[in-house]
Design an enzyme around this catalytic site. Sequence first.
Site, PDB file in Angstrom:
ATOM      1  N   THR A  13     -28.047  64.262  24.146  1.00  0.00           N
ATOM      2  CA  THR A  13     -26.849  65.016  23.776  1.00  0.00           C
ATOM      3  C   THR A  13     -26.614  66.169  24.760  1.00  0.00           C
ATOM      4  OG1 THR A  13     -27.470  64.566  21.485  1.00  0.00           O
ATOM      5  CG2 THR A  13     -25.676  66.113  21.825  1.00  0.00           C
TER       6      THR A  13
ATOM      7  N   ARG B 261     -34.553  66.215  27.730  1.00  0.00           N
ATOM      8  CA  ARG B 261     -35.506  67.043  26.988  1.00  0.00           C
ATOM      9  C   ARG B 261     -36.759  66.264  26.682  1.00  0.00           C
ATOM     10  NH1 ARG B 261     -31.905  70.414  22.697  1.00  0.00           N
ATOM     11  NH2 ARG B 261     -30.440  71.015  24.325  1.00  0.00           N
TER      12      ARG B 261
ATOM     13  N   SER C 143     -33.099  74.504  24.625  1.00  0.00           N
ATOM     14  CA  SER C 143     -32.261  75.110  23.600  1.00  0.00           C
ATOM     15  C   SER C 143     -33.044  75.601  22.387  1.00  0.00           C
ATOM     16  CB  SER C 143     -31.182  74.105  23.200  1.00  0.00           C
ATOM     17  OG  SER C 143     -30.256  74.709  22.358  1.00  0.00           O
ATOM     18  N   HIS C 144     -32.751  75.010  21.219  1.00  0.00           N
ATOM     19  CA  HIS C 144     -33.354  75.484  19.973  1.00  0.00           C
ATOM     20  C   HIS C 144     -34.732  74.881  19.726  1.00  0.00           C
ATOM     21  CE1 HIS C 144     -31.141  71.820  19.595  1.00  0.00           C
ATOM     22  NE2 HIS C 144     -31.884  71.491  18.557  1.00  0.00           N
TER      23      HIS C 144
ATOM     24  N   LYS D 134     -30.709  70.508  32.549  1.00  0.00           N
ATOM     25  CA  LYS D 134     -29.342  70.056  32.342  1.00  0.00           C
ATOM     26  C   LYS D 134     -28.511  70.411  33.560  1.00  0.00           C
ATOM     27  CE  LYS D 134     -26.528  72.334  29.501  1.00  0.00           C
ATOM     28  NZ  LYS D 134     -25.661  72.764  28.402  1.00  0.00           N
TER      29      LYS D 134
ATOM     30  N   ASP E 237     -29.702  80.947  19.557  1.00  0.00           N
ATOM     31  CA  ASP E 237     -30.827  80.044  19.813  1.00  0.00           C
ATOM     32  C   ASP E 237     -31.484  80.334  21.157  1.00  0.00           C
ATOM     33  OD1 ASP E 237     -28.801  79.123  21.437  1.00  0.00           O
ATOM     34  OD2 ASP E 237     -29.375  77.023  21.224  1.00  0.00           O
TER      35      ASP E 237
ATOM     36  N   ASP F 160     -31.313  79.218  24.237  1.00  0.00           N
ATOM     37  CA  ASP F 160     -30.545  79.398  25.469  1.00  0.00           C
ATOM     38  C   ASP F 160     -29.233  80.146  25.249  1.00  0.00           C
ATOM     39  OD1 ASP F 160     -29.558  77.199  24.035  1.00  0.00           O
ATOM     40  OD2 ASP F 160     -28.761  76.246  25.830  1.00  0.00           O
TER      41      ASP F 160
ATOM     42  N   ASP G  90     -26.521  79.589  23.296  1.00  0.00           N
ATOM     43  CA  ASP G  90     -25.205  78.989  23.072  1.00  0.00           C
ATOM     44  C   ASP G  90     -24.879  78.793  21.589  1.00  0.00           C
ATOM     45  OD1 ASP G  90     -26.988  76.921  22.769  1.00  0.00           O
ATOM     46  OD2 ASP G  90     -26.038  75.573  24.219  1.00  0.00           O
ATOM     47  N   ARG G  91     -25.852  78.994  20.703  1.00  0.00           N
ATOM     48  CA  ARG G  91     -25.567  78.830  19.268  1.00  0.00           C
ATOM     49  C   ARG G  91     -25.429  80.183  18.578  1.00  0.00           C
ATOM     50  NH1 ARG G  91     -28.798  73.762  16.767  1.00  0.00           N
ATOM     51  NH2 ARG G  91     -28.406  72.336  18.482  1.00  0.00           N
TER      52      ARG G  91
ATOM     53  N   THR H  28     -20.439  64.194  19.044  1.00  0.00           N
ATOM     54  CA  THR H  28     -21.346  65.341  19.054  1.00  0.00           C
ATOM     55  C   THR H  28     -21.752  65.720  20.481  1.00  0.00           C
ATOM     56  OG1 THR H  28     -22.170  64.743  16.897  1.00  0.00           O
ATOM     57  CG2 THR H  28     -23.626  66.085  18.256  1.00  0.00           C
TER      58      THR H  28
ATOM     59  N   SER I   1     -23.271  72.387  14.143  1.00  0.00           N
ATOM     60  CA  SER I   1     -24.640  72.764  14.485  1.00  0.00           C
ATOM     61  C   SER I   1     -24.706  74.178  15.068  1.00  0.00           C
ATOM     62  CB  SER I   1     -25.199  71.759  15.477  1.00  0.00           C
ATOM     63  OG  SER I   1     -24.317  71.647  16.584  1.00  0.00           O
TER      64      SER I   1
ATOM     65  N   LYS J 187     -20.676  76.132  24.568  1.00  0.00           N
ATOM     66  CA  LYS J 187     -20.588  76.932  23.363  1.00  0.00           C
ATOM     67  C   LYS J 187     -21.257  78.264  23.665  1.00  0.00           C
ATOM     68  CE  LYS J 187     -24.448  74.438  21.125  1.00  0.00           C
ATOM     69  NZ  LYS J 187     -24.685  73.265  21.976  1.00  0.00           N
TER      70      LYS J 187
ATOM     71  N   ARG K 208     -29.855  62.564  10.937  1.00  0.00           N
ATOM     72  CA  ARG K 208     -29.019  63.637  10.407  1.00  0.00           C
ATOM     73  C   ARG K 208     -28.029  63.039   9.425  1.00  0.00           C
ATOM     74  NH1 ARG K 208     -30.838  67.485  13.655  1.00  0.00           N
ATOM     75  NH2 ARG K 208     -30.634  67.451  15.915  1.00  0.00           N
TER      76      ARG K 208
HETATM   77  C1  VG1 Z   1     -27.707  68.783  18.516  1.00  0.00           C
HETATM   78  C2  VG1 Z   1     -26.467  69.139  17.712  1.00  0.00           C
HETATM   79  C3  VG1 Z   1     -25.235  69.081  18.597  1.00  0.00           C
HETATM   80  C4  VG1 Z   1     -25.436  70.007  19.805  1.00  0.00           C
HETATM   81  C5  VG1 Z   1     -26.714  69.630  20.531  1.00  0.00           C
HETATM   82  C6  VG1 Z   1     -27.029  70.569  21.665  1.00  0.00           C
HETATM   83  O1  VG1 Z   1     -27.600  67.462  19.000  1.00  0.00           O
HETATM   84  O2  VG1 Z   1     -26.337  68.280  16.607  1.00  0.00           O
HETATM   85  O3  VG1 Z   1     -24.112  69.424  17.844  1.00  0.00           O
HETATM   86  O4  VG1 Z   1     -24.352  69.906  20.687  1.00  0.00           O
HETATM   87  O5  VG1 Z   1     -27.814  69.667  19.622  1.00  0.00           O
HETATM   88  O6  VG1 Z   1     -27.126  71.886  21.247  1.00  0.00           O
HETATM   89  P1  VG1 Z   1     -28.307  66.210  18.272  1.00  0.00           P
HETATM   90  O7  VG1 Z   1     -28.019  65.033  19.154  1.00  0.00           O
HETATM   91  O8  VG1 Z   1     -29.755  66.551  18.170  1.00  0.00           O
HETATM   92  O9  VG1 Z   1     -27.681  66.103  16.923  1.00  0.00           O
HETATM   93  V1  VG1 Z   1     -28.094  72.958  22.087  1.00  0.00           V
HETATM   94  O10 VG1 Z   1     -27.896  74.416  21.450  1.00  0.00           O
HETATM   95  O11 VG1 Z   1     -29.404  72.127  22.155  1.00  0.00           O
HETATM   96  O12 VG1 Z   1     -27.581  72.902  23.704  1.00  0.00           O
HETATM   97 CO    CO Z   2     -28.630  75.835  22.681  1.00  0.00          CO
END
Ligand code: VG1
Ligand code: CO
Length: 546
Positions: A21, A25, A116-117, A129, A280, A282, A284-285, A347, A368, A379, A499
Amino acid sequence: MNTTEIKEIKTTPFKDQRPGTSGLRKKVEVFKKPHYLENFVQSIFDTLPKIKGSQLVLGGDGRYYNDVAIQTILKMACANGVAKVKVGQNGFLSTPATSCIIRKYGLYGGIILSASHNPGGPDGDFGIKYNIENGGPAPEKITEAIYKRSCEIDRYYIVDAPDIDLSKLGTTKLGNMEIEIIDPVKDYAELMQEIFDFNKISDLFRSGFTMCYDALHAITGPYARRIFVDMIGAPTYSVVNYNPLPDFDGGHPDPNLTYAKSLVDLMMSDNAPDFGAASDGDGDRNMILGRKVFVTPSDSLAILTANASLIPRYKNGLKGVARSMPTSRAVDLVAKDLGINCFETPTGWKFFGSLLDAELVTICGEESFGTGSDHVREKDGLWAVLFWLNLLAEKRSSVKEIVKEHWIKFGRNYYSRHDYEELDQDKANLLIESLKEKLSNLIGKEFSGLRVKHADEFSYEDPVDHFVTTGQGIRIFFEDDSRIVFRLSGTGTKGATLRVYLERYEKKLEALELDTQIALEKQINAAKEIAQIKEITGRDKPSVIT
Ligand code: VG1
Ligand code: CO
């Protein structure tokens, strides 16, 4: 003149370098395998037609292994003929700040090192990325090309040179390549100041308004201190856990009800400040809380859209909005009211880029905890927090009042996501496959008192470049217009995560303040029954509820 020897290193492909996504990772131990990082970076460089002579930006969320990876990438960039790389001091750059820098300086692209998170540290996760010249994540056609290249790669290029000192601001050279070590916060903070009314927000704090922003020991600490404390004048106690740590102090830098627990507990207590927020790993959340109230990301998107004209940058209105498919349809109702278009995408932020570039939308969001606008192509956590602060400064009412007013006008989309983490991959695949097989037979059937009106698998044609993306989640719509969505995560690094997204609309005034899990009880039970979650996975309840 610096001379640096370029080495060609023989390698063999890894078969698991398909970006998910949001980039590639994996566990840190996977990235540490000899040639693993190098293969992927070279695959990026081999895929980009104009890498020679280009200018890039490079940085990350400060997690474990960032420092090592940055040195390798700089040496590879030099060997591949990159002309200049801007690097955040100490290797720090948030995802939205990276996007801002690409756009502001017209760079060719950027490399972001983050998972990210996901948790960090030697046993945690790492990620990489690539963002393109519009500042946004590389779209699917590029990530697929990078993946294809990674399956064939047989050599990479790197220079033999000592490590670069990333602690001092200024310009240095590696061979013929220029390296500029930049203040990671400055450009981003300036952009925020252009978008929002900092003076109004200062007045709000001067009037005694209180806030707790939790940076969760991730990248946003330095940004939040500079913006909220130094520029806006919020008291220093307003920002907590502000020093970025390689392992996020053992925490899970995910701003939600489960992982930002101490902030949530504070906000639900009698000592709660007026406003609470977190970001989060990085940056962006965002998570938004008021005193004794949690604002779901889907509601936040709808509320920001409805009130955008109060913010200087958006005062002349919005071109349109977009949300990811599983995000609640609360924003659709606002878009209708405003007479603007609302797009529904798969997504992941990479799908919003083309809509933003074509000026079809101004604000985008995901359930999310992701919200953003056309100011960058990612984001943006702190942007969302500042948006709320600016709104609170204008309205001078509480978060709870703003949310309630919104529900009274538009109705409430009760919304929750249930995650089943670390499932056996084969069982998760089986669950989705059996759902797909069942789809056409579901219509007209009743589950937990809900009759199925329509069921399908979501696919998306980009309205600008007409690129088609399939397999983006199973949707079940019921006759009362409630909805369940099932999809597998594309960001996990261990097993599979299922999910389940649940949504039900309510307009009756006396039913606007129910407990979410109770309000969604029928949908929750129907989801378990339709997907046979327990029978297939052995789990009788989700691991994370947001
Ligand atoms: C998750 C979220 C998605 C978001 C992605 C990256 O993906 O559901 O909405 O864009 O993380 O966010 P997934 O495929 O695990 O549902 V971040 O803050 O990791 O850049
Ligand atoms: Co993030």
